[in-house]
Design a protein around this motif. Sequence first.
Motif, mmCIF file in Angstrom:
data_model
loop_
_atom_site.group_PDB
_atom_site.id
_atom_site.type_symbol
_atom_site.label_atom_id
_atom_site.label_comp_id
_atom_site.label_asym_id
_atom_site.label_seq_id
_atom_site.Cartn_x
_atom_site.Cartn_y
_atom_site.Cartn_z
ATOM 1 N N ALA A 125 -9.268 -16.128 0.875
ATOM 2 C CA ALA A 125 -9.166 -15.036 0.335
ATOM 3 C C ALA A 125 -9.558 -14.897 -1.125
ATOM 4 O O ALA A 125 -9.479 -16.110 -1.717
ATOM 5 C CB ALA A 125 -7.636 -14.404 0.295
ATOM 6 N N PRO A 134 -9.239 1.490 -1.009
ATOM 7 C CA PRO A 134 -8.795 0.190 -0.576
ATOM 8 C C PRO A 134 -8.122 -0.841 -1.863
ATOM 9 O O PRO A 134 -8.508 -0.116 -3.094
ATOM 10 C CB PRO A 134 -10.130 -0.396 0.035
ATOM 11 C CG PRO A 134 -10.762 0.670 0.422
ATOM 12 C CD PRO A 134 -10.484 1.634 -0.866
ATOM 13 N N LEU A 142 -8.261 -7.183 -4.324
ATOM 14 C CA LEU A 142 -7.190 -8.336 -4.438
ATOM 15 C C LEU A 142 -7.909 -9.492 -5.403
ATOM 16 O O LEU A 142 -9.194 -9.925 -4.998
ATOM 17 C CB LEU A 142 -6.778 -8.948 -3.154
ATOM 18 C CG LEU A 142 -5.947 -10.256 -2.839
ATOM 19 C CD1 LEU A 142 -4.415 -9.609 -3.517
ATOM 20 C CD2 LEU A 142 -5.912 -10.567 -1.650
ATOM 21 N N THR A 177 -10.391 -6.719 1.713
ATOM 22 C CA THR A 177 -10.007 -6.795 3.033
ATOM 23 C C THR A 177 -9.029 -5.898 3.212
ATOM 24 O O THR A 177 -9.173 -5.328 4.480
ATOM 25 C CB THR A 177 -9.396 -8.481 3.307
ATOM 26 O OG1 THR A 177 -10.544 -9.273 2.813
ATOM 27 C CG2 THR A 177 -8.891 -8.379 4.512
ATOM 28 N N PHE A 178 -8.180 -5.480 2.612
ATOM 29 C CA PHE A 178 -6.999 -4.543 2.866
ATOM 30 C C PHE A 178 -7.246 -3.296 2.633
ATOM 31 O O PHE A 178 -7.508 -2.749 1.506
ATOM 32 C CB PHE A 178 -5.792 -4.882 1.979
ATOM 33 C CG PHE A 178 -5.226 -6.176 2.272
ATOM 34 C CD1 PHE A 178 -4.656 -6.602 3.583
ATOM 35 C CD2 PHE A 178 -5.441 -7.366 1.198
ATOM 36 C CE1 PHE A 178 -4.173 -7.995 3.577
ATOM 37 C CE2 PHE A 178 -5.124 -8.628 1.546
ATOM 38 C CZ PHE A 178 -4.295 -8.919 2.703
ATOM 39 N N GLY A 179 -8.113 -2.687 3.812
ATOM 40 C CA GLY A 179 -8.412 -1.123 3.593
ATOM 41 C C GLY A 179 -9.764 -0.917 3.677
ATOM 42 O O GLY A 179 -10.206 0.179 3.609
ATOM 43 N N THR A 210 -10.891 -2.360 11.222
ATOM 44 C CA THR A 210 -10.233 -3.117 11.888
ATOM 45 C C THR A 210 -10.239 -3.097 13.576
ATOM 46 O O THR A 210 -10.717 -2.013 14.018
ATOM 47 C CB THR A 210 -8.457 -2.632 11.565
ATOM 48 O OG1 THR A 210 -8.299 -2.914 10.496
ATOM 49 C CG2 THR A 210 -7.639 -3.361 12.732
ATOM 50 N N ASN A 245 -11.146 -6.968 12.094
ATOM 51 C CA ASN A 245 -12.261 -7.518 10.945
ATOM 52 C C ASN A 245 -13.343 -7.874 11.597
ATOM 53 O O ASN A 245 -13.484 -8.700 12.538
ATOM 54 C CB ASN A 245 -11.449 -8.684 10.338
ATOM 55 C CG ASN A 245 -12.444 -9.185 9.071
ATOM 56 O OD1 ASN A 245 -13.604 -9.106 8.874
ATOM 57 N ND2 ASN A 245 -11.621 -9.714 8.192
ATOM 58 N N GLN A 265 -6.529 -17.611 4.390
ATOM 59 C CA GLN A 265 -6.727 -16.298 4.820
ATOM 60 C C GLN A 265 -7.698 -16.482 6.064
ATOM 61 O O GLN A 265 -7.143 -15.787 7.146
ATOM 62 C CB GLN A 265 -7.590 -15.496 3.961
ATOM 63 C CG GLN A 265 -7.492 -14.217 4.523
ATOM 64 C CD GLN A 265 -8.729 -13.147 3.605
ATOM 65 O OE1 GLN A 265 -9.748 -13.851 3.471
ATOM 66 N NE2 GLN A 265 -8.547 -11.932 3.579
#
Length: 366
Positions: A103, A163, A166, A209-211, A215, A217, A240
């Motif tokens: 990540a 999104p 991060l 990655t988040f949003g 999906t 990935n 990750q």
Amino acid sequence: MASQRVSMLSRPLMLVGVAAAAVLGAAGAVTAQALKDIEAADKPLVLKAQGSFFVGGEKVEQTQGELGNFGPGGHIAVNQMYVRYMVPRGGERSVPVVMVHGATLTGKSWETTPDGRMGWDEYFVRKGHPVYVPDQVGRGRSGFNQAVFNNVRAGSTPSGNQPVWLRFSDEGVWPNFRFGLKPGEPFSDSQFPLAAVDELAKQGVPDVTFGGIPTPNPTLKALSDLAGQLSGAVLMGHSQSGPFPLEAALINPAATKGLVLVEPGSCPARYTPEQIASLAKVPILVVFGDHRDTPTGLPTLPTWQARFEACQTFIGRITSAGGRAEMLNPPERGIHGNSHMIMQDKNSLQIADLILKWVDQRVGKR
């Protein structure tokens, strides 16, 4: 090279203090790796080939607004995975190794270490293995789909749909990556090159990655496809992406010759007996470092010791299904102080040799 390495690794501890001060300071100069700090190898790196390419991706049509109003609407490619590779001369019979980063990072994780030593990508090549280093979809040179951000800016998509970007702070990586309990207070046996900790900070990139990616990935299928294109490969994931080799193997078990999970963020307990039976056909190695029972500073995530134990349970399931899964736990071998960034630690090549030995014994040649 040996004398250079000794010099690099035995610098006074005051350099660690300087690096820690740089991490804790709000601004100012940092202790930086420079070109002069990179160690030259004793022998030339002899390659049959090197280059880069993409795996996967799809064409989509986007409006002028989704493209950022720089030009008229039209078609673009999204969800492609960038891959850089090196093939050693005479390496045709050795199984290729694919190294996937964790990540907020990119394939740089596997390249020259923060303090200028040889990374695993070059070392594995020097040991005869073709090496392929991707950037996950949505990261680094694989890019990301900007449309959702431009749509939020234009007001055509609710802001809550945007999104999350991060990143880890310099302070946060100390307990989470297990350099020490607190920033600037390393474990006495820490193997991470703390004088160059600010060079690790430079490797961080925004992670969407988040949003920000579909999906499932797209990296998972891209890894499976890459292994197929290579006529079989060892897939190595970190943090990750630690479980990514498992997911890729479930897509196409025949293309995966071995799976190496380096400090995996999880060893999923959700796999069905059928999926475990499929994974049991592929040799699996799980690798963890030291000081796993210390708090991570991330209350929403389990300790690394809890993840280690979950992976032991997973190994037990694979073994019960007739497969061959093993744990590489350096402290059991008298090797102490390894961090979450084990491929960058001062003894990284010692750990690499243990993995290479496993590949030779469990995977073998093509």
